[in-house]
Write a protein that holds these residues in place. Structure first.
Motif, PDB file in Angstrom:
ATOM      1  N   GLY A   9      19.994  22.698 -23.165  1.00  0.00           N
ATOM      2  CA  GLY A   9      18.855  22.657 -22.394  1.00  0.00           C
ATOM      3  C   GLY A   9      18.284  24.014 -21.717  1.00  0.00           C
ATOM      4  N   VAL A  10      18.835  25.063 -22.436  1.00  0.00           N
ATOM      5  CA  VAL A  10      18.429  26.595 -22.296  1.00  0.00           C
ATOM      6  C   VAL A  10      18.330  26.957 -23.592  1.00  0.00           C
ATOM      7  CG1 VAL A  10      19.137  28.714 -21.283  1.00  0.00           C
ATOM      8  CG2 VAL A  10      19.469  26.514 -20.028  1.00  0.00           C
ATOM      9  N   ILE A  11      19.280  27.286 -24.519  1.00  0.00           N
ATOM     10  CA  ILE A  11      19.016  27.675 -25.647  1.00  0.00           C
ATOM     11  C   ILE A  11      18.810  26.875 -26.876  1.00  0.00           C
ATOM     12  CG2 ILE A  11      20.314  28.963 -27.536  1.00  0.00           C
ATOM     13  CD1 ILE A  11      19.915  30.671 -24.962  1.00  0.00           C
ATOM     14  N   ASP A  16      20.153  25.554 -16.690  1.00  0.00           N
ATOM     15  CA  ASP A  16      18.837  24.122 -16.326  1.00  0.00           C
ATOM     16  C   ASP A  16      19.570  23.406 -15.296  1.00  0.00           C
ATOM     17  OD1 ASP A  16      20.893  23.402 -18.213  1.00  0.00           O
ATOM     18  OD2 ASP A  16      19.588  21.750 -18.835  1.00  0.00           O
ATOM     19  N   ALA A  17      20.622  23.576 -14.782  1.00  0.00           N
ATOM     20  CA  ALA A  17      21.380  22.370 -14.007  1.00  0.00           C
ATOM     21  C   ALA A  17      21.897  23.165 -12.951  1.00  0.00           C
ATOM     22  CB  ALA A  17      22.550  21.687 -14.646  1.00  0.00           C
ATOM     23  N   GLY A  52      12.789  20.303 -19.462  1.00  0.00           N
ATOM     24  CA  GLY A  52      12.056  18.944 -18.656  1.00  0.00           C
ATOM     25  C   GLY A  52      12.786  17.906 -18.127  1.00  0.00           C
ATOM     26  N   GLY A  53      13.752  18.347 -17.403  1.00  0.00           N
ATOM     27  CA  GLY A  53      14.781  17.818 -16.792  1.00  0.00           C
ATOM     28  C   GLY A  53      14.488  17.796 -15.249  1.00  0.00           C
ATOM     29  N   LEU A 101      15.877  33.219  -9.179  1.00  0.00           N
ATOM     30  CA  LEU A 101      14.518  33.534 -10.014  1.00  0.00           C
ATOM     31  C   LEU A 101      14.268  31.944 -10.823  1.00  0.00           C
ATOM     32  CD1 LEU A 101      12.670  35.518 -11.331  1.00  0.00           C
ATOM     33  CD2 LEU A 101      14.569  35.902 -12.900  1.00  0.00           C
ATOM     34  N   VAL A 102      13.059  31.872 -11.022  1.00  0.00           N
ATOM     35  CA  VAL A 102      12.843  30.387 -11.836  1.00  0.00           C
ATOM     36  C   VAL A 102      11.953  31.156 -13.342  1.00  0.00           C
ATOM     37  CG1 VAL A 102      11.540  28.421 -11.881  1.00  0.00           C
ATOM     38  CG2 VAL A 102      12.562  29.032  -9.897  1.00  0.00           C
ATOM     39  N   LEU A 103      12.415  30.629 -14.291  1.00  0.00           N
ATOM     40  CA  LEU A 103      11.727  30.768 -15.487  1.00  0.00           C
ATOM     41  C   LEU A 103      11.238  29.552 -16.308  1.00  0.00           C
ATOM     42  CD1 LEU A 103      14.537  33.130 -17.319  1.00  0.00           C
ATOM     43  CD2 LEU A 103      12.730  34.030 -15.887  1.00  0.00           C
TER      44      LEU A 103
END
Length: 231
Positions: A29-31, A178-179, A200-201, A213-215
């Protein structure tokens, strides 16, 4: 200028934040965009071990990031599902892509001297095999799976172990995930807790957890990680 985490409750004063010298990433979910393969592997494992009926993947997905046996316990499913799930995950590993922009971001961070590690809910051998298949294993200084720590996420152990290998203090590191359990693990370790939205979760749950921080794209990370100073 106040640090973005100033609105987040902490139990102890945070150490002074230095420039970012290390980034610890979650994997799925990230990489890597592994959701489709995980859904298929989970469905096959469920059919083999439990039997007929729809596999409850959406519930499984809500626990994403945790170690597979822990998810089975939380869902009340047989631990015997792990063997076929892992078998099918290996079989379909070549179908798992990197998210767009990830390779370029990792290469840029590596060239800047930023130390990088993976801290994943997967087992260590499976994570390293997948990253090797994708040709990016060599960009990471350390890859740690949930089977290689005493307490997996949301405990801070896996992030602390990664930073110990990287020899970078938490105040100069990020945990990118992502969690919510990624944010909890990173924050518990004393690192900057970074949420990603490109999976997209459940982004609303992530934002409610108060990340530092949000990317919104992998390349966004580059603005927060200038070249590391060589001492």
């Amino acid at each position: 200028m106040s640090h973005p985490s100033s609105t987040v409750e902490v139990t102890a004063p945070s150490p002074a934040r230095g420039p970012i010298r290390a980034v610890v990433f979650d994997l799925d979910g990230v990489i890597v965009d592994s959701s489709a393969v995980m859904r298929e592997a989970f469905s096959i494992a469920y059919a083999e071990v439990v039997g007929d009926g729809p596999a409850p993947f959406e519930e499984y997905n809500r626990h994403m990031g945790r170690y597979f046996p822990d998810i089975m316990r939380l869902m009340g499913l047989p631990l015997e599902m792990e063997e076929p799930f892992v078998r099918e995950s290996y079989r379909m590993a070549h179908l798992v892509p990197l998210f767009p922009g990830v390779r370029e971001t990792l290469e840029a961070l590596h060239s800047r001297g930023i130390r990088m590690a993976i801290a994943t809910g997967k087992s260590g051998p499976r994570a390293r095999s997948l990253l090797d298949t994708l040709g990016v294993l060599g960009l990471f200084d350390q890859v740690i799976g949930s089977d290689e720590v005493a307490r997996p996420k949301p405990a801070p152990d896996i992030v602390l172990q990664a930073l110990g290998h990287l020899d970078v203090p938490p105040a100069q590191a990020m945990m990118v995930g992502d969690a919510v359990i990624d944010l909890l693990s990173g924050r518990g370790a004393g690192a900057t807790a970074v949420a990603t939205t490109w999976h997209g979760g459940d982004v609303a749950a992530l934002l409610a957890a108060g990340p530092d921080l949000v990317l919104h794209a992998p390349t966004d990370l580059l603005a927060h990680c200038p070249a590391a100073l060589v001492h």
